[in-house]
Design a protein around this motif. Structure first.
Motif, PDB file in Angstrom:
ATOM      1  N   PRO A   1       3.332  10.406  -5.642  1.00  0.00           N
ATOM      2  CA  PRO A   1       2.738   9.123  -5.269  1.00  0.00           C
ATOM      3  C   PRO A   1       3.741   8.263  -4.496  1.00  0.00           C
ATOM      4  CG  PRO A   1       2.525   9.568  -7.648  1.00  0.00           C
ATOM      5  CD  PRO A   1       3.552  10.503  -7.090  1.00  0.00           C
ATOM      6  N   ILE A   2       3.260   7.677  -3.400  1.00  0.00           N
ATOM      7  CA  ILE A   2       4.123   6.776  -2.617  1.00  0.00           C
ATOM      8  C   ILE A   2       3.307   5.550  -2.231  1.00  0.00           C
ATOM      9  CG2 ILE A   2       5.721   6.554  -0.676  1.00  0.00           C
ATOM     10  CD1 ILE A   2       5.821   9.554  -0.421  1.00  0.00           C
ATOM     11  N   THR A   3       3.273   4.573  -3.076  1.00  0.00           N
ATOM     12  CA  THR A   3       2.809   3.229  -2.738  1.00  0.00           C
ATOM     13  C   THR A   3       3.400   2.301  -3.789  1.00  0.00           C
ATOM     14  OG1 THR A   3       0.708   4.062  -1.843  1.00  0.00           O
ATOM     15  CG2 THR A   3       0.866   1.704  -2.256  1.00  0.00           C
ATOM     16  N   ASP A   4       4.210   1.367  -3.347  1.00  0.00           N
ATOM     17  CA  ASP A   4       4.957   0.521  -4.269  1.00  0.00           C
ATOM     18  C   ASP A   4       4.025  -0.319  -5.146  1.00  0.00           C
ATOM     19  OD1 ASP A   4       7.172   1.548  -3.074  1.00  0.00           O
ATOM     20  OD2 ASP A   4       7.711  -0.269  -1.964  1.00  0.00           O
ATOM     21  N   TYR A   5       4.399  -0.439  -6.408  1.00  0.00           N
ATOM     22  CA  TYR A   5       3.745  -1.298  -7.403  1.00  0.00           C
ATOM     23  C   TYR A   5       2.360  -0.808  -7.826  1.00  0.00           C
ATOM     24  CZ  TYR A   5       7.384  -4.216  -5.401  1.00  0.00           C
ATOM     25  OH  TYR A   5       8.592  -4.672  -4.928  1.00  0.00           O
ATOM     26  N   VAL A   6       2.054   0.439  -7.578  1.00  0.00           N
ATOM     27  CA  VAL A   6       0.757   0.996  -7.963  1.00  0.00           C
ATOM     28  C   VAL A   6       0.939   1.945  -9.153  1.00  0.00           C
ATOM     29  CG1 VAL A   6      -1.181   2.464  -7.279  1.00  0.00           C
ATOM     30  CG2 VAL A   6      -0.265   0.778  -5.677  1.00  0.00           C
ATOM     31  N   LEU A   7       0.256   1.640 -10.257  1.00  0.00           N
ATOM     32  CA  LEU A   7       0.219   2.555 -11.395  1.00  0.00           C
ATOM     33  C   LEU A   7      -0.876   3.589 -11.182  1.00  0.00           C
ATOM     34  CD1 LEU A   7       0.642   0.080 -14.402  1.00  0.00           C
ATOM     35  CD2 LEU A   7       2.370   1.570 -13.380  1.00  0.00           C
ATOM     36  N   GLN A   8      -0.641   4.793 -11.653  1.00  0.00           N
ATOM     37  CA  GLN A   8      -1.571   5.893 -11.470  1.00  0.00           C
ATOM     38  C   GLN A   8      -2.550   5.957 -12.659  1.00  0.00           C
ATOM     39  OE1 GLN A   8      -1.390   7.133  -8.523  1.00  0.00           O
ATOM     40  NE2 GLN A   8       0.495   5.972  -8.168  1.00  0.00           N
ATOM     41  N   PRO A   9      -3.599   6.783 -12.576  1.00  0.00           N
ATOM     42  CA  PRO A   9      -4.566   6.870 -13.682  1.00  0.00           C
ATOM     43  C   PRO A   9      -3.893   7.144 -15.027  1.00  0.00           C
ATOM     44  CG  PRO A   9      -5.430   8.010 -11.769  1.00  0.00           C
ATOM     45  CD  PRO A   9      -4.010   7.623 -11.432  1.00  0.00           C
ATOM     46  N   PHE A  10      -4.243   6.327 -16.008  1.00  0.00           N
ATOM     47  CA  PHE A  10      -3.688   6.413 -17.363  1.00  0.00           C
ATOM     48  C   PHE A  10      -2.165   6.301 -17.381  1.00  0.00           C
ATOM     49  CE2 PHE A  10      -7.627   9.186 -18.260  1.00  0.00           C
ATOM     50  CZ  PHE A  10      -8.385   8.094 -18.595  1.00  0.00           C
ATOM     51  N   GLU A  11      -1.619   5.517 -16.483  1.00  0.00           N
ATOM     52  CA  GLU A  11      -0.190   5.200 -16.510  1.00  0.00           C
ATOM     53  C   GLU A  11      -0.033   3.738 -16.931  1.00  0.00           C
ATOM     54  OE1 GLU A  11       3.812   5.455 -13.658  1.00  0.00           O
ATOM     55  OE2 GLU A  11       1.843   5.287 -12.745  1.00  0.00           O
ATOM     56  N   PRO A  12       0.839   3.437 -17.863  1.00  0.00           N
ATOM     57  CA  PRO A  12       1.899   4.278 -18.432  1.00  0.00           C
ATOM     58  C   PRO A  12       1.536   4.942 -19.754  1.00  0.00           C
ATOM     59  CG  PRO A  12       2.272   2.017 -19.068  1.00  0.00           C
ATOM     60  CD  PRO A  12       1.001   2.024 -18.248  1.00  0.00           C
ATOM     61  N   GLU A  13       0.253   4.926 -20.133  1.00  0.00           N
ATOM     62  CA  GLU A  13      -0.119   5.570 -21.398  1.00  0.00           C
ATOM     63  C   GLU A  13       0.290   7.041 -21.396  1.00  0.00           C
ATOM     64  OE1 GLU A  13      -2.963   2.151 -20.623  1.00  0.00           O
ATOM     65  OE2 GLU A  13      -2.232   3.851 -19.463  1.00  0.00           O
TER      66      GLU A  13
ATOM     67  N   LYS B   1       9.665   5.499  -3.691  1.00  0.00           N
ATOM     68  CA  LYS B   1       9.504   4.177  -3.102  1.00  0.00           C
ATOM     69  C   LYS B   1       9.222   4.300  -1.604  1.00  0.00           C
ATOM     70  CE  LYS B   1      12.535   1.715  -6.332  1.00  0.00           C
ATOM     71  NZ  LYS B   1      13.759   0.857  -6.458  1.00  0.00           N
ATOM     72  N   GLU B   2       8.492   3.356  -1.073  1.00  0.00           N
ATOM     73  CA  GLU B   2       8.156   3.402   0.352  1.00  0.00           C
ATOM     74  C   GLU B   2       9.406   3.401   1.226  1.00  0.00           C
ATOM     75  OE1 GLU B   2       5.295   0.354   1.293  1.00  0.00           O
ATOM     76  OE2 GLU B   2       4.100   0.807  -0.484  1.00  0.00           O
ATOM     77  N   GLU B   3      10.413   2.646   0.823  1.00  0.00           N
ATOM     78  CA  GLU B   3      11.637   2.576   1.632  1.00  0.00           C
ATOM     79  C   GLU B   3      12.413   3.893   1.619  1.00  0.00           C
ATOM     80  OE1 GLU B   3      13.934  -0.554  -0.087  1.00  0.00           O
ATOM     81  OE2 GLU B   3      14.595   0.644  -1.820  1.00  0.00           O
ATOM     82  N   ASP B   4      12.091   4.772   0.652  1.00  0.00           N
ATOM     83  CA  ASP B   4      12.807   6.044   0.548  1.00  0.00           C
ATOM     84  C   ASP B   4      12.076   7.199   1.225  1.00  0.00           C
ATOM     85  OD1 ASP B   4      14.881   4.912  -0.899  1.00  0.00           O
ATOM     86  OD2 ASP B   4      13.911   5.286  -2.832  1.00  0.00           O
TER      87      ASP B   4
ATOM     88  N   ARG C   1       1.050   7.279   4.895  1.00  0.00           N
ATOM     89  CA  ARG C   1       0.719   8.585   5.489  1.00  0.00           C
ATOM     90  C   ARG C   1       1.367   8.721   6.865  1.00  0.00           C
ATOM     91  NH1 ARG C   1      -5.349  10.199   3.594  1.00  0.00           N
ATOM     92  NH2 ARG C   1      -5.459   8.943   1.696  1.00  0.00           N
ATOM     93  N   GLN C   2       1.339   7.640   7.654  1.00  0.00           N
ATOM     94  CA  GLN C   2       1.955   7.682   8.975  1.00  0.00           C
ATOM     95  C   GLN C   2       3.465   7.892   8.878  1.00  0.00           C
ATOM     96  OE1 GLN C   2      -0.341   5.495   7.753  1.00  0.00           O
ATOM     97  NE2 GLN C   2      -1.131   4.161   9.373  1.00  0.00           N
ATOM     98  N   LEU C   3       4.093   7.216   7.916  1.00  0.00           N
ATOM     99  CA  LEU C   3       5.545   7.356   7.751  1.00  0.00           C
ATOM    100  C   LEU C   3       5.930   8.774   7.355  1.00  0.00           C
ATOM    101  CD1 LEU C   3       6.437   4.023   5.907  1.00  0.00           C
ATOM    102  CD2 LEU C   3       7.249   4.725   8.166  1.00  0.00           C
ATOM    103  N   VAL C   4       5.168   9.357   6.423  1.00  0.00           N
ATOM    104  CA  VAL C   4       5.468  10.723   5.988  1.00  0.00           C
ATOM    105  C   VAL C   4       5.294  11.696   7.151  1.00  0.00           C
ATOM    106  CG1 VAL C   4       4.707  12.607   4.491  1.00  0.00           C
ATOM    107  CG2 VAL C   4       4.927  10.302   3.564  1.00  0.00           C
ATOM    108  N   TYR C   5       4.244  11.518   7.927  1.00  0.00           N
ATOM    109  CA  TYR C   5       4.023  12.381   9.094  1.00  0.00           C
ATOM    110  C   TYR C   5       5.170  12.222  10.095  1.00  0.00           C
ATOM    111  CZ  TYR C   5       1.686  14.559  13.079  1.00  0.00           C
ATOM    112  OH  TYR C   5       1.363  15.376  14.147  1.00  0.00           O
ATOM    113  N   TYR C   6       5.555  10.997  10.358  1.00  0.00           N
ATOM    114  CA  TYR C   6       6.600  10.701  11.344  1.00  0.00           C
ATOM    115  C   TYR C   6       7.931  11.347  10.960  1.00  0.00           C
ATOM    116  CZ  TYR C   6       9.919   7.844  14.028  1.00  0.00           C
ATOM    117  OH  TYR C   6      10.937   7.417  14.856  1.00  0.00           O
ATOM    118  N   HIS C   7       8.295  11.253   9.678  1.00  0.00           N
ATOM    119  CA  HIS C   7       9.621  11.720   9.262  1.00  0.00           C
ATOM    120  C   HIS C   7       9.664  13.192   8.865  1.00  0.00           C
ATOM    121  CE1 HIS C   7      11.768   7.879   9.278  1.00  0.00           C
ATOM    122  NE2 HIS C   7      10.690   7.311   8.757  1.00  0.00           N
ATOM    123  N   HIS C   8       8.526  13.795   8.483  1.00  0.00           N
ATOM    124  CA  HIS C   8       8.611  15.102   7.838  1.00  0.00           C
ATOM    125  C   HIS C   8       7.648  16.162   8.353  1.00  0.00           C
ATOM    126  CE1 HIS C   8      11.321  13.308   4.910  1.00  0.00           C
ATOM    127  NE2 HIS C   8      10.436  12.338   4.710  1.00  0.00           N
ATOM    128  N   SER C   9       6.769  15.849   9.295  1.00  0.00           N
ATOM    129  CA  SER C   9       5.779  16.854   9.715  1.00  0.00           C
ATOM    130  C   SER C   9       6.419  18.030  10.430  1.00  0.00           C
ATOM    131  CB  SER C   9       4.713  16.210  10.604  1.00  0.00           C
ATOM    132  OG  SER C   9       5.296  15.673  11.783  1.00  0.00           O
TER     133      SER C   9
END
Length: 567
Positions: free
Chosen positions: A398-410, A421-424, A342-350
């Motif tokens: 969604p932006i958090t590496d290695y986290v699957l979302q609800p009912f993913e990948p079903e 990705k966080e680096e992007d 959240r801090q990164l998104v605010y810093y780069h895009h607010s």
């Protein structure tokens, strides 16, 4: 030790229990001591006398010594509230076969179970909802529910649970016809507790299950459904992590899909793809029916490219308005909060044109309903915006590496979301600008379907004028059905392997059968009735226990005859 949690001496004792269970003739009832049903409920399968909160002993004849302390431990402020009779505040309102004492059912003689839905037939075999017209759900899955002692379940004050999902899944398994009373034919075994709330009692629950029924040890704990609504799923705190490690074959249902240790924060990888299932949080909110996905609400132009409003810094303080220097939080940046995303998104895009990133909003529903893309970050663990923003037709990011979302990948998340990705994060604007209007329209169409999968409409009521055939509970049942049919198949293959599941995931079963049932509307806000697709659900008298059987059952003669629009 994995899959087995008893000591050697306890396992020796269990051998006798299992031998007895195998040798007992099928359907033989076990009588309680005379006098049990005066104040208690007799479990006719186990011969166990379940007592109210204020009584104990073999036939509930002994007063609890310090009832005030016990009631406080169970989540009640006063003894009067702890022992008060509320006819509607129990699991399925006791099916009108018992007295409801603020969550606990004192069943009439001959009935038992947490909701008094069980009895014995003429041959002494267990039956459910007898005389009510019960019909099992065809096609499965078949789920056996452990009838635990009430000290682990219905003695606890559900009103104190901020996430009472375990109880609503419990009652929907019953009202949907997926419950089986024969553990030998069960596809799965449901442990009806939230392990987030059990603390020191978690081991006692598992010990009790192993000592009382043969199914855990027969499977090594496999096929057992264990739910935790903790922010970090089954990995929040040492005790919960120990329980999870000792139940390595069980299927954990949690809202946290981190598949490996996060590289920058201490979050452990807790979700096991192909074994566990990421489920949606309830994410109830005000003004939900004002979504443009509601056919009675006029869609608005989506002129905002990207939107987020919510806590940004982990210290609950607003970030600095000057984003020219890092860090942007007034105190040291808390990397545990959203992994710093959240801090990164605010810093780069607010400050970017077309992007709205701020710590709060007084027009949250309007903002999400007029944005194309919405940040769906984690928080102190799982987030809820993955579910919430899609409900308003805003494409989740969604932006958090290695986290699957609800009912993913079903479910096919890439078809209705943009995972970054966080680096992007610094390049987020270019990633979103590369999605043209044609592609965006396709994603929005897929999202309108996904939003149904991510909301528990059969429990709490509709939002989109739907009949709940695709709701989160039905989605969980479909995933479990395919998982039982193809136990060695990876979840991302379900859509290509099982035609019914593919059509279900795409919301393509509307005419199979055609929609005839109109689900009541989740109505939290007085004054918005004109925008409700159907009349509001009348669940308020039931408080957190909800309408018996779920919102889908409102108006049904009983829980056994709730509509089943997916069949």
């Amino acid at each position: 030790m994995k899959g087995h949690i008893l000591s050697k001496s306890r396992r020796v004792q269990l051998v006798a229990v299992l031998s007895f269970a195998i040798l007992v003739p099928e359907g033989l009832a076990v009588a309680c001591q005379d006098g049990c049903t005066t104040y208690g409920t007799c479990n006719l399968e186990l011969g166990r006398c379940d007592c109210p909160r204020n009584l104990t002993g073999p036939i509930c004849e002994q007063p609890v010594r310090n009832i005030a302390r016990k009631c406080g431990y169970l989540g009640f402020f006063t003894v009067d509230d702890c022992l008060a009779e509320f006819p509607l505040r129990c699991m399925n309102a006791c099916n009108k076969r018992g007295r409801c004492i603020n969550g606990w059912c004192h069943c009439h003689e001959g009935y038992y179970g947490a909701d008094c839905s069980l009895s014995l037939d003429a041959n002494g075999r267990p039956e459910q909802l007898a005389g009510m017209g019960f019909v099992p759900a065809p096609g499965g899955p078949k789920i056996y529910i452990y009838e635990l002692p009430p000290r682990f379940t219905t003695h606890k004050n559900l009103e104190k649970f901020d996430r009472p999902l375990y109880a609503h899944i419990w009652k929907r398994i019953i009202s949907s016809g997926h419950r089986t009373l024969d553990g030998n034919e069960a596809d799965y075994f449901y442990i009806p507790v939230d392990f987030r709330h059990l603390f020191s009692e978690a081991m006692k629950v598992l010990d009790y299950i192993q000592q009382t029924w043969p199914y855990w040890n027969a499977t090594g704990g496999a096929k057992h459904l264990m739910l935790s609504t903790s922010d970090l799923g089954g990995c929040e705190g040492k005790q919960l992590m120990m329980i999870r490690n000792l139940t390595s074959k069980a299927i954990w249902l949690t809202p946290w899909g981190l598949t490996r240790k996060h590289p920058r924060v201490w979050w452990p990888g807790c979700h096991r793809p192909g074994q566990d299932i990421v489920i949606p949080v309830l994410a109830q909110a005000n003004n939900m029916i004002m979504t443009p996905l509601n056919p009675k609400v006029k869609p608005r132009p989506r002129n905002t490219t990207f939107y987020f409003a919510g806590k940004i810094c982990g210290d609950n303080k607003d970030p600095r308005e000057d984003t020219s220097t890092w860090p942007i939080c007034q105190t040291a940046t808390n990397p545990l909060y959203s992994a710093g995303v959240r801090q990164l998104v605010y810093y780069h895009h607010s400050k970017r044109d077309g992007f709205v990133v701020r710590p709060r909003s007084s027009s949250y529903v309007w903002d999400m309903s007029t944005a194309k893309f919405c940040l769906a970050p984690t928080g102190g663990g799982h987030g809820k915006r993955q579910v919430l923003v899609g409900r308003y037709g805003c494409i989740p990011v969604p932006i958090t590496d290695y986290v699957l979302q609800p009912f993913e990948p079903e479910l096919d998340w890439p078809s209705f979301s943009v995972t970054v990705k966080e680096e992007d994060v610094p390049n987020l604007h270019n990633i979103l600008n590369a999605i043209n209007e044609t592609k965006l329209a396709e994603m929005q169409k897929a999202l309108a379907c996904a939003a149904k999968h991510l909301w528990y409409s059969s429990m709490w009521g509709g939002i989109f004028g739907e009949d709940s055939r695709y709701d989160a509970f039905a989605t969980l049942m479909e995933i479990l059905r395919v998982k039982a049919l193809y136990p060695h198949t990876q979840p991302y293959e379900y859509r290509s392997l099982d035609e019914r599941f593919r059509r279900f995931a795409n919301c393509d079963l509307d005419n199979d059968p055609p929609q005839k049932f109109h689900l009541c509307t989740y109505g939290l806000d007085p004054g918005l009735e004109p925008w409700a697709p159907t009349p509001y659900c009348d669940w308020r008298p039931f408080m957190k226990y909800g309408i018996p059987g779920g919102a889908i059952c409102e108006g049904a003669p009983n829980v056994a005859q709730c509509p089943r629009p997916w069949q």
